[in-house]
Design an enzyme around this catalytic site. Structure first.
Site, PDB file in Angstrom:
ATOM      1  N   ARG A  91       0.858  -1.184   0.000  1.00 44.48           N
ATOM      2  CA  ARG A  91       0.000   0.000   0.000  1.00 44.48           C
ATOM      3  C   ARG A  91       0.898   1.240   0.000  1.00 44.48           C
ATOM      4  NH1 ARG A  91       0.659  -2.317   4.671  1.00 44.48           N
ATOM      5  NH2 ARG A  91       1.435  -1.095   6.427  1.00 44.48           N
TER       6      ARG A  91
ATOM      7  N   ASP B  84       9.664   6.385  -9.295  1.00 46.36           N
ATOM      8  CA  ASP B  84      10.307   7.325  -8.377  1.00 46.36           C
ATOM      9  C   ASP B  84       9.586   7.429  -7.037  1.00 46.36           C
ATOM     10  OD1 ASP B  84      12.373   8.165 -10.197  1.00 46.36           O
ATOM     11  OD2 ASP B  84      10.837   9.262 -11.296  1.00 46.36           O
TER      12      ASP B  84
END
Length: 618
Positions: A186, A211
């Site tokens: 998550r 990123d």
């Protein structure tokens, strides 16, 4: 202490010798090892005037190992290297090259010679010094680096986990690296993990995603009470997301041609296998509410942040989502009024400028690992997962062998050599454990296949217990921003202020805004600068499109666009005067309103591998 030996010229031979091939009835070769390449010349049955594949640049080598035969009558040892050369179409293809060390009468002598070559090659790959006139033995090698891999299985087009299993894990196993892997479940999971991690267990944390996952890791390290030590932990990135800007900059620094997708992943994986860290500047960003986060990439407002966030609904397209988002953004081009203030850099940087397999042959031998004593794991190293990933290889045996070969595990063992020097159907080879696992290093045994879901983390692992999803918390790092007055108070007189209508504003640290977008071509990971780029209103859609097309080559500043501006700064403040808009930090949306930021030079450490020749493929 004796001074280190002087650096050797790229063409200086370090080792030279004659080897046979595997299978044994193949040709014989003369091998010469230099600091940059392995030179291979066929000697018999007929020397080649123009050897094909006779030069193997070390930039294409992931690792090597030594091997032995199961046949007790075979006194030869074997030396194998794993390479990823570029094919005719430009893509990399995994190749193994196996050489027979048979110049001595006994296996022990041949094994020592094979290990001498493997040790020398491993030292060159990892940037370790070789003795000037001393003996080259496996004792020169330290224990393998221990890496924690964090994988976002939903990264990019959902291919991150598949790419990790099929490409990343085999390659770093070939390099002899020790690693464990966790799949994130998550948002902010990686941040929670590194906040409670026992950092002494690891030599680096590598994210296998875009990123955003690295943003979580760096901010998690800086949230720790021991942040001053924690932020020194080397971090790396293997690009499996839709936004791979930092990986694009790492790829460029490594000397590779611009790449996307799987090609970029293989390039960055090769650099990771080589090891080596580089200082990484981090930008401390203070938001309107007073909360603070740290950025390694960019702060964006206007067109760039609009495209980034509005293209989220096209995430299934991978990096193509940004192309589609750009087209849609140009169709509804907005301008934003705001005020940009910055502290100019003391020293201004330069202005932005612009293999063929042999036919399969029957073999009398089957090569298998030398027996090795069991190795003990540290508690945390075992508890994460120990990489229970057996390799999909057939149970092959030589004609005289009653039992099949054992299945090898990735961590501590070697991947199968499908498509080996002798052809795809040859029996698999495996590393000599005395070379690939120095004494004291963790080594895994045999494991069952890993489940498709995320690994289960036992309570004893030393990792924090997963908690429900939460909003990104404000950084608790005590690092002061000594260049910044409180947000909302007047700025010192040495700051420069611009006010007007902007199409976009970008504050970027490395050179790349995307894997194929060079926003600040002269930027370095440790230049101590934040590079401010802006486009004022009045630019046409066609001119803005030309800027982004030129950004693929880093030549946008040579177009002479009057609306394009640039400044190198140590700190800046952005005050949006338009009531509605989108602000992003490292591609993640943050609260809208005034913000300010200061660059902290060399605060982090990035695993980049060795530098290459810019603009030239090794």
């Amino acid at each position: 202490m004796a001074p280190p030996p002087p650096p050797l010229a790229a063409s200086t031979p370090l080792l030279h010798g004659e080897f046979g091939s595997y299978p044994a009835r193949g040709p014989r070769f003369a091998l010469t090892l230099t600091s940059q390449a392995l030179h291979i010349q066929r000697l018999r049955p007929k020397p080649e005037a123009r050897p094909r594949g006779g030069l193997v640049p070390l930039a294409e080598v992931s690792g090597c190992c030594t091997l032995r035969s199961r046949s007790p009558s075979d006194s030869a040892a074997y030396f194998c290297i794993y390479t990823y050369p570029r094919g005719r179409r430009g893509s990399r293809r995994r190749t193994t090259r196996t050489f027979r060390t048979d110049g001595a009468a006994t296996y022990e002598e041949n094994r020592a010679e094979a290990q001498r070559w493997a040790t020398a090659l491993t030292c060159l790959l990892r940037g370790l010094p070789l003795p000037g006139d001393g003996e080259i033995t496996p004792d020169l090698l330290p224990r393998p680096p221990r890496l924690l891999l964090l994988v976002n299985p939903f990264g990019g087009r959902g291919l991150a986990w598949q790419w990790c299993k099929n490409y990343v894990l085999p390659m770093i196993s070939e390099a002899g690296l020790s690693f464990n892997l966790i799949q994130t479940e998550r948002q902010n999971h990686a941040r929670e993990l590194v906040q409670g991690l026992s950092l002494s267990e690891w030599d680096g944390i590598v994210t296998v995603s875009g990123d955003g996952l690295l943003h979580e890791v760096l901010n998690g390290l800086l949230d720790r009470p021991d942040w001053e030590e924690a932020v020194k932990m080397p971090v790396g990135i293997l690009p499996c997301g839709s936004g791979n800007a930092l990986a694009g900059a790492v790829n460029q620094r490594g000397g590779f041609e611009p790449a996307l997708g799987l090609e970029l992943l293989l390039n960055c994986s090769l650099l990771l296998c080589r090891g080596g860290g580089h200082p990484l500047d981090l930008l401390s960003v203070t938001l309107a509410s007073g909360s603070r986060c740290f950025s390694f990439l960019s702060v964006a407002w206007g067109f760039v942040s609009d495209v980034d966030i509005q293209s989220e609904r096209f995430r299934a397209l991978g990096s193509a989502r940004f192309t589609l988002g750009t087209v849609l953004g140009l169709a509804t081009l907005h301008t934003y009024r705001g005020r940009l203030s910055y502290l100019p850099a003391t020293v201004e940087p330069a202005s932005p400028t612009p293999a063929h397999s042999l036919p399969r042959a029957k073999s009398e031998l089957t090569l298998t690992p030398d027996p090795a004593p069991p190795m003990a794991h540290s508690p945390l190293h075992r508890s994460v997962s120990d990489l229970p990933l057996p390799l999909p290889q057939p149970a092959l045996a030589s004609p005289g062998s009653p039992e099949p070969l054992p299945i090898l595990s990735l961590n501590g063992g070697g991947p199968e050599l499908a498509g080996d020097w002798g052809g795809a159907g040859d029996v698999p080879l495996s590393p000599d454990p005395l070379l690939s696992s120095p004494p004291g290093s963790p080594k895994a045994g045999l494991h069952s296949p890993v489940a498709e879901g995320a690994p289960v983390i036992p309570p004893s692992s030393g990792l924090p217990t997963p908690t429900p999803d939460a909003q990104v918390a404000a950084s608790t790092c005590g690092l002061p921003d000594h260049l910044l007055p409180p947000l909302g108070t007047p700025l010192p007189p040495d700051w420069v202020t611009l006010e007007g209508d902007f199409v976009l504003l970008l504050a970027i640290s490395p050179s790349h805004l995307g894997a194929d977008l060079v926003a600040a071509p002269h930027a370095r990971f440790d230049d101590g600068l934040v590079h401010l780029c802006w486009v004022r209103s009045g630019i046409s859609r066609a001119a803005l499109l030309r800027l982004f097309l030129a950004m693929e080559r880093g030549s946008q500043f040579s177009l002479g666009c009057p609306q394009l501006g640039y400044a190198a700064a140590r700190a800046f403040r952005l005050e949006p005067l338009t009531p509605r808009g989108v602000l992003t930090v490292d591609g993640e949306q943050v609260e809208y309103g005034p913000l300010q930021a200061q660059m902290h030079p060399g605060l982090g450490t990035l695993l980049t591998g060795p530098p290459g020749c810019p603009g030239r493929e090794p």
